[in-house]
Design an enzyme around this catalytic site. Structure first.
Site, short mmCIF file in Angstrom:
data_model
loop_
_atom_site.label_atom_id
_atom_site.label_comp_id
_atom_site.label_asym_id
_atom_site.label_seq_id
_atom_site.Cartn_x
_atom_site.Cartn_y
_atom_site.Cartn_z
N TYR A 52 0.83 -1.21 0.00
CA TYR A 52 0.00 0.00 0.00
C TYR A 52 0.86 1.25 0.00
CZ TYR A 52 -4.49 -2.25 -0.01
OH TYR A 52 -5.59 -2.97 -0.43
N ASN A 83 -13.04 3.68 -7.26
CA ASN A 83 -11.62 3.95 -7.10
C ASN A 83 -11.30 4.42 -5.68
OD1 ASN A 83 -11.47 3.32 -9.79
ND2 ASN A 83 -11.37 5.45 -10.49
N VAL A 84 -10.16 4.01 -5.20
CA VAL A 84 -9.74 4.41 -3.85
C VAL A 84 -8.73 5.56 -3.92
CG1 VAL A 84 -10.17 2.12 -2.87
CG2 VAL A 84 -7.90 2.62 -3.81
N HIS A 100 -15.56 1.86 -2.41
CA HIS A 100 -14.56 0.90 -1.93
C HIS A 100 -13.56 1.55 -0.98
CE1 HIS A 100 -15.52 -1.74 -5.66
NE2 HIS A 100 -16.40 -1.88 -4.70
N CYS A 108 -8.94 1.76 11.82
CA CYS A 108 -8.72 0.68 12.77
C CYS A 108 -9.23 -0.64 12.20
CB CYS A 108 -9.47 1.00 14.06
SG CYS A 108 -9.47 -0.35 15.24
N GLY A 169 -14.94 3.81 -17.44
CA GLY A 169 -13.74 3.03 -17.12
C GLY A 169 -13.93 1.94 -16.09
N SER A 171 -14.93 -2.37 -15.70
CA SER A 171 -15.25 -3.65 -16.35
C SER A 171 -16.61 -4.15 -15.90
CB SER A 171 -14.17 -4.68 -16.00
OG SER A 171 -14.08 -4.81 -14.59
N ASN A 195 -15.57 3.78 -22.34
CA ASN A 195 -14.58 2.74 -22.03
C ASN A 195 -13.76 2.52 -23.29
OD1 ASN A 195 -13.31 0.19 -21.35
ND2 ASN A 195 -14.90 -0.10 -19.78
N ALA A 213 -10.97 7.85 -21.59
CA ALA A 213 -11.75 8.73 -20.69
C ALA A 213 -11.31 10.19 -20.80
CB ALA A 213 -11.61 8.24 -19.26
P1 OAD Z 1 -10.89 -3.02 -13.96
O1 OAD Z 1 -9.40 -3.06 -14.05
O2 OAD Z 1 -11.66 -4.27 -13.70
O3 OAD Z 1 -11.48 -2.41 -15.31
C1 OAD Z 1 -10.89 -1.24 -15.85
C2 OAD Z 1 -11.77 -0.82 -17.01
O4 OAD Z 1 -11.30 0.43 -17.51
C3 OAD Z 1 -11.73 -1.81 -18.18
O5 OAD Z 1 -13.06 -2.03 -18.63
C4 OAD Z 1 -10.88 -1.08 -19.24
O6 OAD Z 1 -11.31 -1.40 -20.56
C5 OAD Z 1 -11.20 0.37 -18.92
N1 OAD Z 1 -10.15 1.33 -19.29
C6 OAD Z 1 -8.81 1.16 -19.21
N2 OAD Z 1 -8.17 2.29 -19.60
C7 OAD Z 1 -9.14 3.20 -19.91
C8 OAD Z 1 -9.13 4.55 -20.36
N3 OAD Z 1 -7.98 5.22 -20.58
N4 OAD Z 1 -10.32 5.17 -20.58
C9 OAD Z 1 -11.50 4.51 -20.38
N5 OAD Z 1 -11.58 3.22 -19.94
C10 OAD Z 1 -10.41 2.58 -19.71
O7 OAD Z 1 -11.25 -1.92 -12.84
P2 OAD Z 1 -12.65 -1.72 -12.11
O8 OAD Z 1 -13.80 -2.00 -13.02
O9 OAD Z 1 -12.59 -0.39 -11.46
O10 OAD Z 1 -12.37 -3.50 -5.96
O11 OAD Z 1 -12.60 -2.87 -10.94
C11 OAD Z 1 -13.63 -2.86 -9.98
C12 OAD Z 1 -13.09 -3.29 -8.65
O12 OAD Z 1 -12.35 -4.52 -8.79
C13 OAD Z 1 -12.09 -2.34 -8.04
O13 OAD Z 1 -12.71 -1.25 -7.40
C14 OAD Z 1 -11.42 -3.24 -7.02
C15 OAD Z 1 -11.25 -4.51 -7.84
O14 OAD Z 1 -11.36 -5.65 -7.02
C16 OAD Z 1 -11.90 -3.41 -4.67
O15 OAD Z 1 -10.77 -3.05 -4.44
C17 OAD Z 1 -12.91 -3.77 -3.63
ZN ZN Z 2 -9.38 0.94 17.17
#
Ligand code: OAD
Ligand code: ZN
Length: 223
Positions: A52, A83-84, A100, A108, A169, A171, A195, A213
């Site tokens: 981290y 996004n975090v 998230h 904690c 952006g 999946s 996307n 994006a």
């Molecule tokens: P992913 O990595 O699963 O998906 C990223 C998406 O962004 C894909 O559909 C890509 O095609 C798209 N992408 C990449 N570059 C791009 C750009 N320049 N412009 C537009 N789109 C683009 O990420 P998330 O969908 O955010 O959860 O994943 C969801 C969750 O899975 C995260 O929040 C995390 C992970 O487990 C936790 O941490 C709880």
């Molecule tokens: Zn505590």
């Protein structure tokens, strides 16, 4: 209009996505179950803490891109994000709901309620909760952990009430977050997807714009 974003929103700022095959994604380098889970933290808190710290320094060096800035300029919009990172906040966005959690704070691990912002440029090492003595850990949602209740309730409400959901952006494979797209649609919202590729949400799109994006979002939100 409400925005719902995933890692693709921050990809052009240099923050790795999770599943992008073409960029070898974050998971390709590390075993997600080992690093982003309570079990992983119990097994090796030092490794998780170092991972981290690495991500925090990388995000601190990243800059918001044109998509973050265009979204932030629309002060009336609510921005629901998976996004975090803090790039939307740093771009000036006011109404950000982080489903998230946030990597910009520690909380904690025993959930006593103590949480504190951290210096992303100089992330803290493992330490104990000043309130109850349990371990402190990043204030992000790990695999197997539940989403912050208030964030989820606010996000549901925003997606239920909106006229248009701008999906950027993601999946759309991680639930319950991804379920917000279907929830907005069934409440009558128009679904616009931005996307670089098709996603699990493509079938729900009224309009799907395949592109980066930082190019497409400013073009849509032009004043
Ligand atoms: P992913 O990595 O699963 O998906 C990223 C998406 O962004 C894909 O559909 C890509 O095609 C798209 N992408 C990449 N570059 C791009 C750009 N320049 N412009 C537009 N789109 C683009 O990420 P998330 O969908 O955010 O959860 O994943 C969801 C969750 O899975 C995260 O929040 C995390 C992970 O487990 C936790 O941490 C709880
Ligand atoms: Zn505590």
């Amino acid at each position: 209009m409400v925005s719902f974003s995933g890692a693709g929103l921050s990809a052009e700022s240099g923050v790795p996505t999770f599943r992008d095959a073409q960029t070898g994604g974050l998971w390709a380098k590390h075993d997600p179950m080992r690093l982003a889970s309570p079990q992983g933290f119990a097994d090796d808190p030092q490794l998780v803490s170092q991972w981290y710290a690495h991500r925090r320094r990388a995000i601190a060096e990243a800059q918001p891109n044109g998509a973050h800035t265009a979204l932030a300029r629309r002060s009336e919009m609510i921005h629901v994000t998976q996004n975090v990172d803090d790039l939307l906040h740093r771009a000036g966005a006011k109404q950000v709901i982080q489903l998230h959690g946030t990597i910009a704070a520690d909380r904690c691990h025993a959930s006593c309620g103590y949480e504190e912002p951290i210096d992303m440029t100089d992330p803290p090492n493992l330490r104990n909760c000043p309130e109850c003595g349990s371990q402190m850990r990043p204030a992000v949602v790990w695999f197997g952990e539940s989403l912050p209740n208030s964030a989820w309730a606010e996000a549901e409400q925003a997606c239920r009430d909106c006229d248009v959901l701008l999906v950027i952006g993601t999946s759309a494979v991680v639930y319950p977050a991804a379920g917000l797209i279907g929830l907005a649609k069934s409440a009558g919202a128009g679904i616009i997807i931005v996307n670089t590729h098709q996603s699990d949400a493509s079938s729900l799109a009224d309009v799907e714009l395949l592109g980066k994006a930082s190019e497409v979002v400013p073009a849509i939100l032009i004043d």
